[in-house]
Design a protein around this motif. Structure first.
Motif, PDB file in Angstrom:
ATOM      1  N   ASP A 163       0.818  -0.994   0.028  1.00  0.00           N
ATOM      2  CA  ASP A 163       0.012  -0.056  -0.018  1.00  0.00           C
ATOM      3  C   ASP A 163       0.945   1.197  -0.117  1.00  0.00           C
ATOM      4  O   ASP A 163       0.528   2.123  -0.585  1.00  0.00           O
ATOM      5  N   TYR A 164       2.122   1.108   0.482  1.00  0.00           N
ATOM      6  CA  TYR A 164       2.756   2.363   0.791  1.00  0.00           C
ATOM      7  C   TYR A 164       3.923   2.384  -0.608  1.00  0.00           C
ATOM      8  O   TYR A 164       4.815   3.067  -0.501  1.00  0.00           O
ATOM      9  N   GLY A 165       3.821   1.273  -1.507  1.00  0.00           N
ATOM     10  CA  GLY A 165       4.734   1.257  -2.484  1.00  0.00           C
ATOM     11  C   GLY A 165       5.889   0.789  -2.425  1.00  0.00           C
ATOM     12  O   GLY A 165       6.808   0.693  -3.175  1.00  0.00           O
ATOM     13  N   HIS A 166       6.042   0.106  -1.142  1.00  0.00           N
ATOM     14  CA  HIS A 166       7.492  -0.670  -1.227  1.00  0.00           C
ATOM     15  C   HIS A 166       7.743  -2.092  -2.091  1.00  0.00           C
ATOM     16  O   HIS A 166       6.864  -2.542  -2.225  1.00  0.00           O
ATOM     17  N   GLY A 167       8.830  -1.798  -2.524  1.00  0.00           N
ATOM     18  CA  GLY A 167       9.341  -2.974  -3.333  1.00  0.00           C
ATOM     19  C   GLY A 167       8.780  -2.967  -4.722  1.00  0.00           C
ATOM     20  O   GLY A 167       9.086  -3.894  -5.514  1.00  0.00           O
ATOM     21  N   LYS A 168       8.101  -1.965  -5.045  1.00  0.00           N
ATOM     22  CA  LYS A 168       7.647  -1.779  -6.329  1.00  0.00           C
ATOM     23  C   LYS A 168       8.655  -1.563  -7.512  1.00  0.00           C
ATOM     24  O   LYS A 168       9.456  -0.806  -7.099  1.00  0.00           O
ATOM     25  N   ASP A 169       8.601  -2.092  -8.510  1.00  0.00           N
ATOM     26  CA  ASP A 169       9.537  -2.144  -9.751  1.00  0.00           C
ATOM     27  C   ASP A 169      10.729  -2.733  -9.170  1.00  0.00           C
ATOM     28  O   ASP A 169      11.981  -2.248  -9.923  1.00  0.00           O
ATOM     29  N   TYR A 170      10.976  -3.282  -8.185  1.00  0.00           N
ATOM     30  CA  TYR A 170      12.520  -3.704  -7.765  1.00  0.00           C
ATOM     31  C   TYR A 170      12.736  -4.869  -8.606  1.00  0.00           C
ATOM     32  O   TYR A 170      11.940  -5.655  -9.036  1.00  0.00           O
ATOM     33  N   LYS A 171      13.867  -4.744  -9.196  1.00  0.00           N
ATOM     34  CA  LYS A 171      14.480  -5.859 -10.019  1.00  0.00           C
ATOM     35  C   LYS A 171      15.610  -6.839  -9.207  1.00  0.00           C
ATOM     36  O   LYS A 171      16.511  -6.287  -8.655  1.00  0.00           O
ATOM     37  N   TYR A 172      15.127  -8.056  -9.384  1.00  0.00           N
ATOM     38  CA  TYR A 172      15.973  -8.946  -8.646  1.00  0.00           C
ATOM     39  C   TYR A 172      17.230  -9.550  -9.253  1.00  0.00           C
ATOM     40  O   TYR A 172      17.097 -10.137 -10.558  1.00  0.00           O
ATOM     41  N   PRO A 173      18.445  -9.001  -8.766  1.00  0.00           N
ATOM     42  CA  PRO A 173      19.651  -9.117  -9.808  1.00  0.00           C
ATOM     43  C   PRO A 173      19.881 -10.782 -10.365  1.00  0.00           C
ATOM     44  O   PRO A 173      20.326 -10.831 -11.237  1.00  0.00           O
ATOM     45  N   HIS A 174      19.256 -11.491  -9.395  1.00  0.00           N
ATOM     46  CA  HIS A 174      19.668 -12.990  -9.897  1.00  0.00           C
ATOM     47  C   HIS A 174      18.935 -13.508 -11.185  1.00  0.00           C
ATOM     48  O   HIS A 174      19.297 -14.434 -11.532  1.00  0.00           O
ATOM     49  N   ASP A 175      17.907 -12.576 -11.629  1.00  0.00           N
ATOM     50  CA  ASP A 175      17.113 -13.008 -12.892  1.00  0.00           C
ATOM     51  C   ASP A 175      17.727 -12.424 -13.933  1.00  0.00           C
ATOM     52  O   ASP A 175      17.139 -12.193 -15.201  1.00  0.00           O
ATOM     53  N   TYR A 176      19.015 -11.675 -13.890  1.00  0.00           N
ATOM     54  CA  TYR A 176      19.535 -10.915 -15.020  1.00  0.00           C
ATOM     55  C   TYR A 176      20.861 -11.533 -15.257  1.00  0.00           C
ATOM     56  O   TYR A 176      21.517 -12.155 -14.469  1.00  0.00           O
ATOM     57  N   PRO A 177      21.329 -11.298 -16.498  1.00  0.00           N
ATOM     58  CA  PRO A 177      22.836 -11.772 -16.669  1.00  0.00           C
ATOM     59  C   PRO A 177      23.850 -11.298 -15.814  1.00  0.00           C
ATOM     60  O   PRO A 177      24.000  -9.958 -15.430  1.00  0.00           O
ATOM     61  N   HIS A 178      24.997 -12.173 -15.327  1.00  0.00           N
ATOM     62  CA  HIS A 178      25.888 -11.908 -14.425  1.00  0.00           C
ATOM     63  C   HIS A 178      25.196 -11.320 -13.249  1.00  0.00           C
ATOM     64  O   HIS A 178      25.963 -10.913 -12.226  1.00  0.00           O
TER      65      HIS A 178
END
Length: 458
Positions: A389-404
């Motif tokens: 409700d406070y927008g916490h964590g919104k649009d956070y990108k999880y690094p382990h889902d990306y190359p390197h």
């Protein structure tokens, strides 16, 4: 262990460092221990009329910390205060006493106080006490159940908890001068408690003995006793330089003679490591060990140096120094000197980098300057019910889902975006870290503002 007001050990008690004051055959340094404040050599700045030590002797209850180098009279002052004030004397060594023993002594002091007998609690090497042990003393000191006299060779500001220190007076004992040591030697030669005139000493040898003592009264009297015994055995009327040198196994190098030497030598030790001069580092290590420095103090400074001066240029040095510190605890002296030498050589010969030290300094400076806005919303904790409700964590990108395992997104607060605290060197292993940091920063430089970020949320 406790003593009566004449300094004699109560029956049934074990022997401590002050118990042999009146026993024949005791070491010369014990036999010559001053019996009154007026017999004290040196420390005149603490002995003026109305001074804390004078008031303690007169029976005023206050707790004091006696800070000074070895052999300047800390233990002696405690024994005089207890004897002249008529108090019960209890001696505790921080090397062997635990919380249980401390509490037992404090309970005994309470019982004695009910009967009208105050207690002087003397703790030698108080800097070795843990926080828990020091905490156990607080109620008794605050309520004056005991008069605490604590002796230490280390700055109490760094080794004693603030609540205990704030309830006590801190008295700094000065190193004994050459004149002080000379007076002590002269008195010990003629005093009936000392050599009683059995032998004399020539001027040159007296000067050499003063030099060898390094400002330590106990050391001077120990050397004099051995040399005097040798002269008597050889039927020589005078202690000569030859007799002195043969009686003393080795001369202890000057270390804490001027008070600041304790800090000057450890400073030279660390700066020699920082400068990669392994021979100089070993020299200063030897000076500290020969002077009786606490090996744990040296080990702690090595661990600090491993992060401050070597850091990521040689990541193996900190584990080596930590292992050395643990080994020192397990081995003790004299074996610990080998472990300390091992760690010193590794640290001095390692590539150097202060990049991590400088980086945290710059970051702390920004924080103290008020920089650093709110934590970006996408980095805030999103693991409780109302977080979304406070927008916490919104649009956070999880690094382990990306190359390197790296993805461009904003991590710093908005007012610090683009700030670089860590500036790696190209020394040793840090050269590889420097290349990786460069590559990571290139990826992160492609980040967009948090309001425009899109990606998988975690």
């Amino acid at each position: 262990m406790s003593y009566d007001l004449f300094g004699n050990l109560d029956s049934g008690q074990s022997v401590g460092s002050l118990s042999a004051v009146r026993e024949e055959g005791a070491p010369l340094a014990v036999r010559m221990r001053p019996r009154t404040l007026d017999e004290i050599v040196g420390q005149q700045h603490l002995l003026a009329p109305g001074s804390p030590l004078r008031r303690l002797v007169d029976g005023q209850s206050m707790s004091v910390f006696l800070w000074g180098p070895p052999g300047v009279g800390k233990t002696t002052l405690a024994s005089i205060v207890s004897r002249e004030s008529g108090a019960r004397f209890v001696e505790v060594s921080a090397v062997s006493a635990g919380v249980k023993e401390i509490r037992a002594e404090l309970d005994a002091a309470r019982r004695a106080l009910v009967k009208g007998t105050p207690t002087v609690l003397f703790i030698d090497e108080v800097h070795r006490f843990s926080k828990t042990q020091q905490d156990a003393l607080l109620p008794a000191v605050e309520n004056r159940i005991v008069t605490l006299i604590a002796a230490t060779t280390e700055n109490p500001s760094f080794s004693v908890i603030s609540p205990l220190l704030s309830r006590s007076l801190l008295l700094r004992l000065k190193p004994l001068t050459d004149a002080d040591i000379g007076d002590l030697i002269d008195k010990a030669i003629v005093d009936e408690r000392g050599l009683d005139g059995a032998v004399g000493i020539d001027d040159a040898t007296r000067a050499e003995l003063i030099r060898m003592s390094g400002g330590d009264a106990r050391r001077a009297l120990t050397y004099l006793e051995e040399a005097g015994a040798s002269a008597v055995a050889l039927d020589e009327p005078t202690i000569t330089a030859e007799i002195l040198s043969s009686a003393v196994d080795r001369a202890t190098l000057q270390y804490d003679r001027d008070g600041d030497q304790h800090y000057d030598v450890i400073s030279a030790f660390i700066k020699s490591i920082r400068g990669s001069d392994v021979d100089a580092a070993l020299h200063y290590l030897a000076r500290m060990l020969e002077a009786g420095e606490d090996p744990r103090f040296i080990a702690r400074r090595l661990m600090i140096s491993a992060s401050e001066d070597i850091g990521l240029a040689a990541t193996n040095v900190l584990p080596t120094c930590v292992a050395a510190a643990q080994a020192v605890q397990l081995l003790g002296m004299p074996e610990a000197r080998l472990t300390l030498a091992h760690a010193t050589v590794v640290a001095a010969t390692a590539p150097k980098s202060s990049a991590a030290y400088d980086a945290i300094g710059r970051a702390i400076a920004d924080v103290r300057a008020g920089k650093g806005g709110p934590v970006p919303l996408h980095l805030r904790d999103a693991h409780y019910a109302a977080a979304k409700d406070y927008g916490h964590g919104k649009d956070y990108k999880y690094p382990h889902d990306y190359p390197h395992n790296i993805v461009a997104q904003t991590y710093l607060p908005e007012d610090l975006v683009g700030t670089q605290y860590y500036e790696p060197t190209t020394n040793g292993a840090e050269s590889h870290i420097a290349e990786r940091v460069r590559s990571i920063r290139e990826v992160l430089s492609d980040r967009v503002t948090p309001s425009k970020q899109r990606g998988e949320k975690r």
